[in-house]
Design a protein around this motif. Structure first.
Motif, PDB file in Angstrom:
ATOM      1  N   LYS A   1       1.091  -1.772  -7.438  1.00 27.16           N
ATOM      2  CA  LYS A   1       2.046  -1.068  -8.291  1.00 27.16           C
ATOM      3  C   LYS A   1       2.575   0.210  -7.655  1.00 27.16           C
ATOM      4  O   LYS A   1       3.314   0.965  -8.294  1.00 27.16           O
ATOM      5  CB  LYS A   1       1.385  -0.750  -9.634  1.00 27.16           C
ATOM      6  N   GLY A   2       2.199   0.454  -6.400  1.00 24.79           N
ATOM      7  CA  GLY A   2       2.693   1.622  -5.696  1.00 24.79           C
ATOM      8  C   GLY A   2       1.898   2.885  -5.914  1.00 24.79           C
ATOM      9  O   GLY A   2       2.283   3.956  -5.419  1.00 24.79           O
ATOM     10  N   ARG A   3       0.791   2.810  -6.637  1.00 20.21           N
ATOM     11  CA  ARG A   3      -0.041   3.986  -6.875  1.00 20.21           C
ATOM     12  C   ARG A   3      -0.903   4.284  -5.653  1.00 20.21           C
ATOM     13  O   ARG A   3      -1.444   3.359  -5.038  1.00 20.21           O
ATOM     14  CB  ARG A   3      -0.926   3.769  -8.104  1.00 20.21           C
ATOM     15  N   GLU A   4      -1.019   5.550  -5.321  1.00 22.94           N
ATOM     16  CA  GLU A   4      -1.763   5.942  -4.118  1.00 22.94           C
ATOM     17  C   GLU A   4      -3.213   6.253  -4.466  1.00 22.94           C
ATOM     18  O   GLU A   4      -3.518   6.866  -5.482  1.00 22.94           O
ATOM     19  CB  GLU A   4      -1.109   7.150  -3.462  1.00 22.94           C
ATOM     20  N   HIS A   5      -4.098   5.827  -3.555  1.00 21.45           N
ATOM     21  CA  HIS A   5      -5.532   6.060  -3.709  1.00 21.45           C
ATOM     22  C   HIS A   5      -6.069   6.639  -2.398  1.00 21.45           C
ATOM     23  O   HIS A   5      -5.556   6.336  -1.323  1.00 21.45           O
ATOM     24  CB  HIS A   5      -6.267   4.754  -4.028  1.00 21.45           C
TER      25      HIS A   5
ATOM     26  N   ALA B   1       0.282  -0.459   1.540  1.00 19.65           N
ATOM     27  CA  ALA B   1       0.311   0.447   2.690  1.00 19.65           C
ATOM     28  C   ALA B   1      -1.080   1.026   2.879  1.00 19.65           C
ATOM     29  O   ALA B   1      -1.819   1.228   1.912  1.00 19.65           O
ATOM     30  CB  ALA B   1       1.331   1.566   2.478  1.00 19.65           C
ATOM     31  N   ILE B   2      -1.438   1.294   4.121  1.00 18.75           N
ATOM     32  CA  ILE B   2      -2.720   1.923   4.423  1.00 18.75           C
ATOM     33  C   ILE B   2      -2.492   3.050   5.428  1.00 18.75           C
ATOM     34  O   ILE B   2      -1.569   2.996   6.252  1.00 18.75           O
ATOM     35  CB  ILE B   2      -3.754   0.919   4.981  1.00 18.75           C
ATOM     36  N   ARG B   3      -3.338   4.060   5.349  1.00 13.72           N
ATOM     37  CA  ARG B   3      -3.241   5.192   6.271  1.00 13.72           C
ATOM     38  C   ARG B   3      -4.636   5.788   6.453  1.00 13.72           C
ATOM     39  O   ARG B   3      -5.316   6.078   5.477  1.00 13.72           O
ATOM     40  CB  ARG B   3      -2.297   6.254   5.702  1.00 13.72           C
ATOM     41  N   VAL B   4      -5.048   5.925   7.714  1.00 19.82           N
ATOM     42  CA  VAL B   4      -6.335   6.552   8.016  1.00 19.82           C
ATOM     43  C   VAL B   4      -6.081   8.020   8.323  1.00 19.82           C
ATOM     44  O   VAL B   4      -5.167   8.360   9.078  1.00 19.82           O
ATOM     45  CB  VAL B   4      -7.025   5.860   9.206  1.00 19.82           C
ATOM     46  N   GLU B   5      -6.896   8.888   7.747  1.00 19.86           N
ATOM     47  CA  GLU B   5      -6.745  10.320   7.953  1.00 19.86           C
ATOM     48  C   GLU B   5      -7.970  10.886   8.681  1.00 19.86           C
ATOM     49  O   GLU B   5      -9.075  10.352   8.581  1.00 19.86           O
ATOM     50  CB  GLU B   5      -6.575  11.038   6.611  1.00 19.86           C
ATOM     51  N   GLY B   6      -7.741  11.990   9.404  1.00 17.57           N
ATOM     52  CA  GLY B   6      -8.829  12.663  10.088  1.00 17.57           C
ATOM     53  C   GLY B   6      -8.323  13.417  11.298  1.00 17.57           C
ATOM     54  O   GLY B   6      -7.260  13.109  11.846  1.00 17.57           O
ATOM     55  N   GLU B   7      -9.085  14.399  11.714  1.00 21.57           N
ATOM     56  CA  GLU B   7      -8.790  15.154  12.929  1.00 21.57           C
ATOM     57  C   GLU B   7      -9.896  14.866  13.944  1.00 21.57           C
ATOM     58  O   GLU B   7     -10.990  15.388  13.845  1.00 21.57           O
ATOM     59  CB  GLU B   7      -8.732  16.660  12.627  1.00 21.57           C
TER      60      GLU B   7
END
Length: 450
Positions: free
Chosen positions: A239-243, A221-227
């Motif tokens: 393995k499901g670990r988030e980075h 999964a990927i997610r871009v963050e920012g305002e």
């Protein structure tokens, strides 16, 4: 009159072959200089060493760039010209002078490909580009898309762009492959059909690792963050670990899709290609299509890569010459067919090595935008598919406005088809495709109606 649309590897080899036979083809291209996307040239006065732009492909780039000047008056070269419609035996053109038409007797379409785009959280934020756009920035403007860049992909373009950015001195903070590493291992026997090409890919991967940027495979999964702009990229490993990594730009695309709108407008039959999960022109080994006077070559005829595009361009031109009753070297045809068959086996293995990342779409939320032109959300597509019996792409378009914007579905169409099929529990081939409509790209309406 013979027209060739596209001055990438396929189109350039096609006009070279036709000119060698004593014909004077018209070569039409949107760009100001020949080369296509893979061998895109910087604007005059901004040239950089070929090795810096094309890496191991620099010798091929030099050869192809020299073709148009070498052919000179033996071809009618028309750069900065958009073919925005095909009607019967006529091309509708947008040129620097305005609108024109061009009648043809035979037509070779070498229209190339573009990035396959899938929606993911934050993909509409300023600072998110496709991998192809990231390449264009380097080649055409000599600039990176950001100071701290994260690159995400599902195809062999990813390690190449990572290498190009590292070589240009950019800071690549993450290189993420959303396909599993095991798929690449399983595909190795088929990849040995083209050992030199495989060696190049391994070389890019090794160089990236030595430079401190190992590609992480199996990203879930990927997610871009920012305002208002990109500030970070978040992903889950196998393995499901988030980075999370801080960045100010993201380049992301998930394979390639053939640019076949002009073939559609020309009346060429299209077929669904299950490996790449897209519609492509129906053609034979030679590039002949269902329309006897139209031929296709290169990635616009089905994703094959730059080397295959050169071979297909020459092969389509030879087929055209045969159909005109011109003499053709049968031994050369046989050699091309053998090389193309080997390339096809290699490409099939490459697609297995980078399978379509369906897990990204399965996880996307209802409030995510899928069609930026019209502001259509994933939730609207899903509810339209199930609540209004939109079982086919053009009905979905009529009920939701998907694909009605500036891109004509070139960006959102494939993702929408996948979402529609998933919502209805159907195979993606059964939901069809968005029909081609002119103009294939935006044109000034005030000039068009004069």
């Amino acid at each position: 009159m013979i027209a060739v649309v596209g001055a990438g590897p396929a189109g350039l080899r096609a006009v070279e072959t036709l000119a060698a036979a004593g014909l004077r083809p018209v070569l039409i291209d949107e760009a100001a200089r020949p080369g296509g996307q893979i061998y895109r040239q910087p604007p005059p006065g901004a040239e950089r060493p070929a090795e810096a732009l094309y890496g191991l492909e620099a010798p091929k780039a030099r050869v192809l760039h020299a073709l148009v000047p070498a052919l000179g008056e033996s071809i009618d070269y028309r750069p900065e010209t958009l073919v925005w419609n095909i009607g019967g035996d006529r091309l509708d053109l947008k040129t620097a002078r305005g609108f024109e038409t061009l009648d043809f007797d035979r037509l070779v379409l070498a229209t190339g490909a573009m990035d396959r785009v899938l929606p993911f959280p934050g993909w509409t934020l300023p600072g998110v580009f496709t991998l192809g756009a990231a390449q264009i920035a380097l080649k055409a403007q000599g600039a990176a898309i950001g100071r701290r860049v994260a690159l995400v992909g599902a195809g062999p373009l990813l390690p190449l762009v990572v290498h190009q950015y590292l070589k240009a001195g950019a800071t690549v903070v993450a290189a993420l492959d959303v396909t599993p590493f095991g798929a690449k291992v399983a595909a190795l026997p088929g990849l040995m059909n083209e050992p030199a090409t495989l060696a190049k890919g391994l070389w890019y991967t090794a160089r990236n690792a030595l430079a401190g940027r190992r590609i992480v495979s199996g990203v879930r999964a990927i997610r871009v963050e920012g305002e208002g702009r990109v500030t970070s990229l978040v992903w889950q490993d196998a393995k499901g670990r988030e980075h999370r990594v801080a960045c100010d730009a993201v380049g992301a695309s998930f394979g390639l899709r053939s640019e076949c709108q002009l073939a559609d407008l020309a009346g060429v039959k299209l077929r669904f290609e299950p490996t790449t999960r897209q519609w492509i022109p129906e053609r034979d080994q030679s590039g002949r299509t269902s329309r006897p006077d139209v031929y296709v070559a290169g990635d616009g005829a089905g994703i094959g890569g730059a080397d295959a595009a050169e071979l297909q361009g020459e092969r389509a031109a030879l087929a055209l010459l045969q159909d005109l009753g011109r003499p053709v070297d049968a031994a050369r045809v046989a050699r091309l067919d053998a090389r193309l068959a080997r390339q096809a086996r290699f490409r099939a293995a490459l697609e297995r090595a980078y399978p379509f990342p369906a897990h990204l779409l399965a996880a996307v939320s209802d409030d995510e935008i899928v069609c930026r032109c019209e502001g259509v959300t994933v939730g609207l597509l899903r509810s339209t598919a199930t609540g209004r019996d939109a079982h086919e792409m053009n009905r979905l378009k009529a009920l939701s406005r998907i694909g009605m914007g500036r891109c004509q579905g070139r960006v959102c169409g494939q993702a929408a088809a996948e979402l529609l099929a998933a919502a209805r529990g159907a195979e993606v081939a059964t939901v069809g495709r968005l029909r081609g409509n002119p103009p294939v790209k935006p044109i000034p309406i005030r000039e068009a109606i004069r």
